[in-house]
Write a protein that holds these residues in place. Sequence first.
Motif, PDB file in Angstrom:
ATOM      1  N   LYS A 131       2.171  -1.069  -7.277  1.00 34.14           N
ATOM      2  CA  LYS A 131       3.366  -1.829  -6.901  1.00 34.14           C
ATOM      3  C   LYS A 131       4.082  -2.470  -8.084  1.00 34.14           C
ATOM      4  O   LYS A 131       5.208  -2.956  -7.928  1.00 34.14           O
TER       5      LYS A 131
ATOM      6  N   ASN B 101     -10.055  -8.417  -8.324  1.00 36.99           N
ATOM      7  CA  ASN B 101      -9.130  -7.729  -7.434  1.00 36.99           C
ATOM      8  C   ASN B 101      -8.649  -6.459  -8.158  1.00 36.99           C
ATOM      9  O   ASN B 101      -9.049  -6.193  -9.292  1.00 36.99           O
TER      10      ASN B 101
ATOM     11  N   GLU C 128      -0.992  -0.172   7.736  1.00 37.83           N
ATOM     12  CA  GLU C 128      -2.103  -0.608   8.577  1.00 37.83           C
ATOM     13  C   GLU C 128      -2.046  -0.004   9.975  1.00 37.83           C
ATOM     14  O   GLU C 128      -2.664  -0.508  10.910  1.00 37.83           O
TER      15      GLU C 128
ATOM     16  N   ILE D  76      -1.549   0.486  -3.121  1.00 34.35           N
ATOM     17  CA  ILE D  76      -0.385  -0.386  -3.275  1.00 34.35           C
ATOM     18  C   ILE D  76      -0.625  -1.417  -4.381  1.00 34.35           C
ATOM     19  O   ILE D  76       0.244  -1.667  -5.229  1.00 34.35           O
ATOM     20  N   GLU D  77      -1.811  -2.024  -4.395  1.00 34.07           N
ATOM     21  CA  GLU D  77      -2.111  -3.045  -5.398  1.00 34.07           C
ATOM     22  C   GLU D  77      -2.096  -2.491  -6.811  1.00 34.07           C
ATOM     23  O   GLU D  77      -1.768  -3.200  -7.765  1.00 34.07           O
TER      24      GLU D  77
ATOM     25  N   SER E 102      -2.423   2.676   1.200  1.00 33.11           N
ATOM     26  CA  SER E 102      -3.567   1.802   1.450  1.00 33.11           C
ATOM     27  C   SER E 102      -3.453   0.547   0.590  1.00 33.11           C
ATOM     28  O   SER E 102      -2.667   0.497  -0.365  1.00 33.11           O
ATOM     29  N   TYR E 103      -4.258  -0.445   0.906  1.00 30.68           N
ATOM     30  CA  TYR E 103      -4.242  -1.690   0.127  1.00 30.68           C
ATOM     31  C   TYR E 103      -4.504  -1.428  -1.345  1.00 30.68           C
ATOM     32  O   TYR E 103      -3.776  -1.937  -2.211  1.00 30.68           O
TER      33      TYR E 103
ATOM     34  N   ASN F  89      -4.597   7.594  -0.355  1.00 32.78           N
ATOM     35  CA  ASN F  89      -5.392   6.433   0.045  1.00 32.78           C
ATOM     36  C   ASN F  89      -6.314   5.922  -1.048  1.00 32.78           C
ATOM     37  O   ASN F  89      -6.453   4.723  -1.248  1.00 32.78           O
TER      38      ASN F  89
ATOM     39  N   VAL G 210       1.753  -2.011   2.731  1.00 34.32           N
ATOM     40  CA  VAL G 210       0.411  -1.539   3.087  1.00 34.32           C
ATOM     41  C   VAL G 210       0.462  -0.950   4.494  1.00 34.32           C
ATOM     42  O   VAL G 210       0.897  -1.602   5.436  1.00 34.32           O
TER      43      VAL G 210
END
Length: 324
Positions: free
Chosen positions: A46, A230, A58, A42-43, A38-39, A9, A56
């Motif tokens: 990826k 980001n 959820e 993954i960001e 988790s976001y 995570n 993601v």
Amino acid sequence: MKILIILPNWLGDAVMATPAIELLGTYYPSARFTFVGSYVSIEALKYHPRCENAVVDETKKAPNRINATYKLAKKLGSFDMAISFRNQIHSSLLLKLTGTFFSVAKKSWHSMFMLSHTPNIKADKHLSKQYAELAMINTDEWNKITPKLRLYIEPEKFEKLTLGINAGATYGSAKRWYPERFAQVAVEFSDRYDIVIFGGPNEIEMADEIESHLKSLHVTNYTNLAGKTNIKELCSLIGGCSLFVTNDSGPMHVAAAYGVPTVSIFGPTKHTETSQWMNEKSSIVRHDMECAPCMRRECPLGHHECMKSITASEVIKAVKELNS
């Protein structure tokens, strides 16, 4: 070969899993990855060239997480191999429900009942090594060497030498050194480096405090990016730094992935497990304490001496020695 990978995570843990992912790509040359996580994880991951799907997770937000996990598993389908870097019951369940026979997770009461391979990975080594052992459980050819961290986001190219300052640590306040001391370090090197202050949306106040100290000392060559990047931008900007001073945090591991010379400040956490992995230009500043490592989010004794006792002069000295 289709491989499902459940990512950790936390950003830092996800980056520490990248050597294991590289090993999977090496020992399974036809591998194509599906990442679930988790976001933030993954960001960050990826962009791997073998990643053909990034999802993601959820399910935690769903009214019925078990039902949501079932639906996600059926959406993903089955794989030739599935591995979880998370020691969590819903991750084991997700692997089980995909119908993947060759399924791997660290030994636990739930993984033992649901998955085909559940090695007992001892937590007496760096987390990157633990992840690598897990990934290579079915491979006799592995030479036991855990490679470097790896991110596939292109680093920023700054025009001048740049010192990155990261005063945050998402895990909790116990891991955070003090903004005024970070500012003292930045001031010391501001004649040679432009300063970039990093931080997440919940760390803007700390970053603003550093900025306030810099202003009061008439330092102008800084940029405060806290809450303004980001994950992709954060990784790219850290990757472009010439030097990085940070708490034990996700950005610390991002810096390691790019080989950025780094001084890391450790207090309540285990530096033997979560220090920068294989960064040749890295240094740790920490004090031995009877109460550390406590691994708590907030100081349970209320004095925070593991961080409070570390002075700006110590960190400045470590930076100078790193660059000598």
